[in-house]
Scaffold this active site. Sequence first.
Site: not given
Length: 536
Positions: A246, A315, A480, A517-518
């Site tokens: 990232s 968040r 992603d 993405h995680d």
Amino acid sequence: MSVPRRLVAVARPSTLCTAASRRAIPAPSRTGTRDQSTQASRKLHHQIPHRAQAAAVAQPQQQPQVVGSTNPALSFPCLDAVESRSASLSRRSTSGPEPSYTTGQHLNFHSREPLLLDWGGILPEFNIAYETWGHLNRDKTNAILLHTGLSASSHAHSTDTNPKPGWWEKFIGSGKPLDTDKYFVICTNVIGGCYGSTGPSSTDPANGERYATRFPILTMEDMVRAQFRLLDALGIEKLYASVGSSMGGMQSLAAGVLFSDRIGRLVSISGCARSHPYSIAMRHTQRQVLMMDPNWARGFYYDGVPPHGGMKLAREIATVTYRSGPEWEQRFGRRRADPSRPPALCPDFLIETYLDHAGEKWCLEYDPNSLLYVSKAMDLFDLGQEHRNRINKVRQDNSAKLQAFRDGVAVASNVQGDLCNLTLPDQPYEEKEQPAEVTINNGVADTGAMLNANEPPQDLVAGLKPLANTPALVLGVASDILFPAWQQREIASTLKRTGNENVTHIELGEEKSLFGHDTFLLDLEYVGGAVKKFLG
């Protein structure tokens, strides 16, 4: 290939001064009545949050009762929770900022040598919080620098002094991808962060007060230069590898460009060589909702109630970009948290309650100003040669400023530049037709001659030229949406065009990972396996 006419935004800039300059030079008005109305409006605007908090402390919020209404008013437990937390934090604000933003015991490197930042700021001294695993060999040739994501601390793995599991716990250790039997692994909290390294919440040695938004603008390269100060102090002349995911993947590339002779190989996972509009837009949105929280107070909230509401929303937006649609289809579908109850405007669907919980859990774990500065550094990231030339010119122009600081000579500041450092258009953005000869290259518009869609931009090839002889692993994930897989393909193809013949590019399809993405945090088999094989 050519594309139809498109609309792009153009602006006519004017100068927008800071609040300080607006107070010093009041704007003229047409009538006294309008002045009074404006002042009353501003006074009312600033009073509303305080009144709301006072009311929340005094008594619970009650629904308005309207006689003769056809339907009862809806309840808003999500807003009640925000107001309740504000009231609770208000009662505790006299004891200092909330919270302390710490992750336990870590090592600390303190540099007393000033650091010149890319955009002209100076840190007279700074701290780097870091942790290590494994043992540095006698020749100091087995060190791996692990770069973090946006909000991560140096605590990537548990230690004797801090046994709490780290954010890459399963990837570090004996026989793991970052094998501590072979390598000496170093992970730092970046400058600008809030987990021990110098950032906006740190004390400015010039006046003994917190930097807040007096902290200077940062870049990825600034963070990397600070990290290499630490390596210098440890006596590490050359890294075995630079590894990151990232934002860390961006830093890993930046380290290779800035210190190509000091890196043996690099790993960039779910990163990019330059930030693109979608990710910039998402981070901009997060910053906007945070800055619109009245408790943010233009960054000077440390002795009061922190902007927890804005942080919660920021968040939630970020979490939407971290995970994928396919995973959420399987995990949540269209299920509601409690189908037996009527729908509500507060979190109702399972996906809504998931996001609400993610935001609530995190809103007091990270410094809001750090989120602003570090995410902006991500937006500014561009390893293209044109951008590098511009930044190098800025650094050269400011070299005298740094030397004067070292010599203890006061440098006359440009008052206008200090007070008015942001330009906004006089009028709303106007749309203008874009020339038809524009072509699209990997999702990026390039004017001029038609380009092969698989050909990387020459500007980026020139910028990554220092990595022509550095073995590289570039890994992307098809699911992603924040750093789409084409951005990792761009890195790999650009590196190959520099003449680099040792580029390993891996793209995980949705059949291997649905976690978006995680994935880099979760996939020990495919991500960890690829890293372990590449490092040898």
